[in-house]
Design an enzyme around this catalytic site. Structure first.
Site, mmCIF file in Angstrom:
data_model
loop_
_atom_site.group_PDB
_atom_site.id
_atom_site.type_symbol
_atom_site.label_atom_id
_atom_site.label_comp_id
_atom_site.label_asym_id
_atom_site.label_seq_id
_atom_site.Cartn_x
_atom_site.Cartn_y
_atom_site.Cartn_z
ATOM 1 N N GLU A 1 7.557 79.781 68.914
ATOM 2 C CA GLU A 1 7.160 78.930 67.856
ATOM 3 C C GLU A 1 6.299 77.542 68.107
ATOM 4 O O GLU A 1 5.289 77.566 66.946
ATOM 5 C CB GLU A 1 7.858 78.949 66.296
ATOM 6 C CG GLU A 1 9.443 78.082 66.474
ATOM 7 C CD GLU A 1 9.750 78.334 64.609
ATOM 8 O OE1 GLU A 1 9.623 78.800 64.113
ATOM 9 O OE2 GLU A 1 11.266 78.496 64.996
ATOM 10 N N CYS B 1 17.892 62.966 48.425
ATOM 11 C CA CYS B 1 16.102 62.027 47.531
ATOM 12 C C CYS B 1 16.390 60.554 48.178
ATOM 13 O O CYS B 1 16.265 59.831 49.114
ATOM 14 C CB CYS B 1 17.986 61.797 46.539
ATOM 15 S SG CYS B 1 19.370 63.189 45.639
ATOM 16 N N ASN C 1 22.167 58.946 45.559
ATOM 17 C CA ASN C 1 21.798 59.385 46.533
ATOM 18 C C ASN C 1 22.885 60.077 46.898
ATOM 19 O O ASN C 1 23.785 59.139 46.764
ATOM 20 C CB ASN C 1 20.954 58.771 47.248
ATOM 21 C CG ASN C 1 19.384 58.731 47.187
ATOM 22 O OD1 ASN C 1 19.034 58.734 46.391
ATOM 23 N ND2 ASN C 1 18.881 58.228 47.655
ATOM 24 N N GLY C 2 23.383 60.932 47.530
ATOM 25 C CA GLY C 2 25.027 61.128 47.723
ATOM 26 C C GLY C 2 25.255 62.253 46.913
ATOM 27 O O GLY C 2 25.440 62.523 46.214
ATOM 28 N N TRP D 1 16.627 65.256 44.739
ATOM 29 C CA TRP D 1 16.747 66.744 45.639
ATOM 30 C C TRP D 1 18.398 67.448 44.918
ATOM 31 O O TRP D 1 19.262 66.933 45.594
ATOM 32 C CB TRP D 1 16.805 66.463 46.989
ATOM 33 C CG TRP D 1 16.397 67.881 48.287
ATOM 34 C CD1 TRP D 1 15.107 68.425 48.434
ATOM 35 C CD2 TRP D 1 17.292 68.180 49.018
ATOM 36 N NE1 TRP D 1 15.188 69.608 49.078
ATOM 37 C CE2 TRP D 1 16.736 69.757 49.559
ATOM 38 C CE3 TRP D 1 18.466 68.545 47.864
ATOM 39 C CZ2 TRP D 1 16.974 70.262 49.905
ATOM 40 C CZ3 TRP D 1 18.943 69.013 49.288
ATOM 41 C CH2 TRP D 1 18.324 70.940 49.976
ATOM 42 N N HIS E 1 18.899 96.444 82.424
ATOM 43 C CA HIS E 1 18.006 97.548 81.427
ATOM 44 C C HIS E 1 17.078 96.664 81.581
ATOM 45 O O HIS E 1 16.412 98.038 80.742
ATOM 46 C CB HIS E 1 18.790 97.410 80.819
ATOM 47 C CG HIS E 1 20.161 97.593 81.091
ATOM 48 N ND1 HIS E 1 21.092 98.981 81.162
ATOM 49 C CD2 HIS E 1 21.614 97.148 80.383
ATOM 50 C CE1 HIS E 1 22.627 98.737 81.517
ATOM 51 N NE2 HIS E 1 22.604 97.381 81.111
ATOM 52 N N LYS F 1 12.376 79.622 69.278
ATOM 53 C CA LYS F 1 12.269 77.802 68.900
ATOM 54 C C LYS F 1 10.981 77.667 69.923
ATOM 55 O O LYS F 1 9.987 76.865 69.382
ATOM 56 C CB LYS F 1 13.187 76.706 69.244
ATOM 57 C CG LYS F 1 14.147 76.653 68.279
ATOM 58 C CD LYS F 1 13.730 76.016 67.241
ATOM 59 C CE LYS F 1 13.102 76.768 65.892
ATOM 60 N NZ LYS F 1 13.885 77.144 65.510
ATOM 61 N N ARG G 1 10.504 62.849 52.664
ATOM 62 C CA ARG G 1 12.153 63.391 51.948
ATOM 63 C C ARG G 1 12.048 64.740 51.582
ATOM 64 O O ARG G 1 13.157 65.696 51.705
ATOM 65 C CB ARG G 1 13.097 62.197 51.795
ATOM 66 C CG ARG G 1 13.163 61.191 52.385
ATOM 67 C CD ARG G 1 13.419 59.539 51.468
ATOM 68 N NE ARG G 1 14.855 59.905 51.241
ATOM 69 C CZ ARG G 1 15.337 59.213 51.947
ATOM 70 N NH1 ARG G 1 15.535 58.407 53.131
ATOM 71 N NH2 ARG G 1 16.752 59.390 51.852
ATOM 72 N N LYS H 1 6.674 76.652 56.139
ATOM 73 C CA LYS H 1 7.741 76.985 56.118
ATOM 74 C C LYS H 1 8.591 77.554 54.713
ATOM 75 O O LYS H 1 9.579 78.033 54.980
ATOM 76 C CB LYS H 1 7.913 75.780 55.618
ATOM 77 C CG LYS H 1 9.159 74.139 55.422
ATOM 78 C CD LYS H 1 9.710 74.282 57.288
ATOM 79 C CE LYS H 1 11.542 73.522 56.802
ATOM 80 N NZ LYS H 1 12.512 74.165 58.141
ATOM 81 N N GLU I 1 17.533 82.330 69.225
ATOM 82 C CA GLU I 1 17.247 81.307 68.568
ATOM 83 C C GLU I 1 16.077 80.025 69.688
ATOM 84 O O GLU I 1 15.118 79.867 68.834
ATOM 85 C CB GLU I 1 18.847 80.564 67.864
ATOM 86 C CG GLU I 1 17.923 79.178 67.177
ATOM 87 C CD GLU I 1 17.212 79.902 66.058
ATOM 88 O OE1 GLU I 1 16.439 80.561 65.507
ATOM 89 O OE2 GLU I 1 16.670 78.081 65.154
HETATM 90 C C1 F6R Z 1 11.707 79.087 62.221
HETATM 91 C C2 F6R Z 1 12.279 79.746 61.216
HETATM 92 C C3 F6R Z 1 11.857 80.493 60.793
HETATM 93 C C4 F6R Z 1 12.742 80.776 59.513
HETATM 94 C C5 F6R Z 1 12.273 82.326 57.933
HETATM 95 C C6 F6R Z 1 13.520 82.150 57.729
HETATM 96 O O1 F6R Z 1 12.118 78.317 62.970
HETATM 97 O O2 F6R Z 1 11.915 78.140 60.830
HETATM 98 O O3 F6R Z 1 12.235 81.757 61.530
HETATM 99 O O4 F6R Z 1 14.001 80.670 59.566
HETATM 100 O O5 F6R Z 1 10.605 82.415 57.692
HETATM 101 O O6 F6R Z 1 12.934 81.258 56.207
HETATM 102 P P1 F6R Z 1 14.316 80.900 55.286
HETATM 103 O O7 F6R Z 1 15.315 80.885 55.876
HETATM 104 O O8 F6R Z 1 13.651 79.744 54.073
HETATM 105 O O9 F6R Z 1 14.553 82.194 54.867
#
Ligand code: F6R
Length: 612
Positions: free
Chosen positions: A492, A2, A99-100, A73, A508, A489, A27, A607, A485
């Protein structure tokens, strides 16, 4: 999370407040609102963007030289106009933004209801504003004293700003655990969650400290006292940052800001859920379904991408700690392969955005087959949260960088709490072991802070390897999902091809790739089958591969053979994925920056993936 903006002085407040909210849009939020004081208090609120609030007030009288404004938020109650801030007290004399999270709001609300208060929203904020009013009237004290007494009854985190029609020249603000900055102008004051909305008006600011209350009176010097009623001398600082730097809190990219937010976001994920004094774990959102989860023969986890990796850590945790069989499924596969799900089965759906189309479809399918859905989402009121029967929010705060960082560690934190809660109910861990784990969890945010402080080491490693075309990430047990993971990272955001593998699987197939040009990241803490991982490292070194190893502080065995080592503090094996994933986030970040990539918005990615 928020955003707060407030103003008191001799200018029209409305334009300052709206512009300030726009500056805080980065934010992330889901609704916005504003209160202006001009004799009485006028409040306007809308769901959605600040531009919608701006449209809403266009032809309305918003004259006034004092006001408070907020972007919300959602944490308590879904995102809608009713739950948007500001919130009024019963007499409409006070308007408050917050906020909080007020953790004990339910108890406070119960007391107020008994005393005849009624609530229009589902928020903890409306409870706080009425608590302040109740104290002010019943104890017959001034507003700032009522605020002080009320805050002493509150458990949790807050940054607040209050407007009162009985004190038209004064604005009151307070903070604990949630930031607030006061900007000092000519007889006027600005207030905001960070300095972004303030910097164009004044460079003189005071950062309010935890448990401090500020009384800002137009044309007068301002006063600060603590919630223990001690006067404080404000420390005025001069802002050096420019606007664009401020929006990202001084970081060049949101991703780095979010990486560095992890001590706080992990703390927020645990807040009110982990209690080392009573030795208990409680997750309010799933309390009604605990017996169903306990009775389930197995748990299926569905998710995509990084959330799927968190699910994989969840599988290890649930099986190891709570002794429940778990299967982890890519939501996109699960939805199309006629999975065997029976009445009463439990499906945990993990999603940062709560909007991922495949995960949502997997939920709908599982629901049709009679499963109970437990959501683990970051965005409150999101589609997946609403489609679930119950769930626990991760409370990581808005994640803006496309590459998920703090949301991942928050998901793993919540899954660990769920596994511990089941273990507590089933008695599948000894009391000593259970308590040790709780203590370790509590210590995690401090250890994360330590991990973040790698003094340029990940940057140095990135410089060395930024031009390679392939990377391999290897780990075993709890650290296999960390390897996946770490590889995700890197690929991507830097567009370097990277693969994650269980370390022992290397022989293998992937071992054929290893030569002097192949960097291999090993997650090799001194835990579990450490010696076997050391053997895997030796296999890579024997083929001239270059090894970057994440090791436990003080490690000597791996240090002797690896090219680079990144030390992380010791912790329980179950919690290692949280600590070990952080240097990998930083490594990917630095590589991407050095390769000139758009870190926050990598090509082809979104996103929130709302399409199949
Ligand atoms: C990688 C990333 C994506 C999401 C995926 C699922 O850094 O952000 O692989 O993890 O698109 O997204 P959510 O978690 O929003 O369902």
């Amino acid at each position: 999370m928020c955003g707060i903006v407030a103003y008191i002085g001799y200018k029209q407040a409305q334009p300052i407040l709206i512009k300030g909210l726009q500056r805080l849009e980065y934010r992330g939020y889901d609704s916005a609102g504003i209160s202006i004081l001009n004799g009485s208090i006028k409040t306007f609120k809308t769901k959605g963007k600040v531009s919608e609030l701006e449209n809403h007030i266009k032809n309305k009288n918003t004259d006034g030289e004092a006001g408070i404004a907020h972007t919300r938020w959602a944490t308590h109650g879904v995102p809608n106009t009713k739950n948007a801030h500001p919130h009024f007290s019963k007499s409409k004399s006070l308007s408050l933004i917050h906020n909080g999270i007020i953790e004990n709001y339910a108890i406070l609300k119960e007391e107020l209801v008994k005393r005849g208060y009624q609530f229009k929203s589902d928020t903890d904020t409306e409870v706080l504003v009425n608590l302040i009013e109740d104290i002010r009237i019943n104890e017959n004290v001034l507003l700032d004293e009522a605020v002080r007494i009320a805050l002493n009854q509150v458990v949790g985190a807050y940054a607040i700003a209050i407007l009162s029609d009985e004190h038209p020249n004064t604005l009151i603000a307070a903070r604990k655990g949630s930031p607030l900055v006061i900007g000092i102008g000519e007889g006027e004051y600005f207030l905001a969650s960070d300095a972004t909305p303030i910097v164009e008006y004044t460079k003189n600011v005071v950062y309010l400290q935890d448990e401090e209350i500020a009384v800002l009176t137009r044309g007068e010097d301002f006063k600060i006292k603590t919630t223990n009623n001690k006067e404080k001398t404000p420390y005025v600082e001069e802002l050096e940052w420019n606007l664009s730097e401020l929006e990202k809190g001084g970081y060049e990219h949101f991703m780095m800001k979010e990486i560095y937010e992890q001590p706080r976001s992990i703390r927020d994920s645990m807040r009110g859920r982990l209690n080392t004094t009573t030795g208990t774990v409680s997750l309010g959102g799933i309390i009604d379904y605990e017996q169903t989860i306990l009775a389930a023969k197995r748990i299926t986890i569905v998710a995509c991408g990084t959330s799927w990796h968190a699910g994989l850590v969840g599988e290890y945790l649930f099986e190891d700690i709570a002794r429940v069989p778990v299967e982890v499924e890519y939501a996109s596969e699960f939805r199309y392969r006629n999975p065997i799900i029976e009445e009463g089965d439990v499906v945990i759906a993990i999603s940062q955005s709560g909007e991922t189309a495949d995960t949502l479809a997997a939920i709908e399918l599982a629901k049709k087959k009679g499963a109970i859905i437990i959501g683990v989402c970051n965005v409150v009121g999101s589609s997946i949260a609403r489609a679930s029967h119950a769930g626990s929010y991760t409370h990581a705060g808005p994640e803006i960088g496309v590459a998920s960082t703090k949301a991942f560690t928050a998901q793993v934190t919540v899954l660990t709490l769920m596994a511990l809660r089941l273990a507590q109910l089933k008695g599948s861990l000894s009391r000593t072991k259970f308590m040790q784990l709780l203590m370790e969890m509590e210590a995690l945010p401090t250890k994360v802070e330590k991990v973040l402080n790698t003094n340029g080491l990940t940057e140095k490693i990135a410089k060395k390897f930024k031009d390679v075309e392939n990377f391999l990430y290897l780990g075993r047990g709890y650290n296999f999902p960390v390897a996946l993971e770490g590889a995700l990272k890197l690929k991507e955001i830097s567009y370097i091809h990277a693969e994650g593998y269980p370390a022992a699987e290397m022989k293998h197939g992937p071992i054929a790739l290893i030569d002097e040009n192949m960097p291999v990241v090993f997650i090799a803490p001194r835990l579990g089958i450490y010696e076997k991982v050391v053997s895997n490292i030796q296999e890579v070194k024997a083929r001239k591969g270059r090894v970057i190893a994440i090791v436990t502080e003080g490690d000597t065995m791996v240090r002797e053979i690896a090219d680079y080592v990144i030390e992380i503090p010791e912790t329980a094996e179950y919690l290692m994925p949280i600590l070990a994933s952080i240097p990998l986030q930083k490594l990917a970040y630095h590589m991407a920056v050095m390769r000139g990539c758009n870190v926050d918005m990598p090509r082809n990615l979104a996103k929130s993936v709302t399409v199949e």
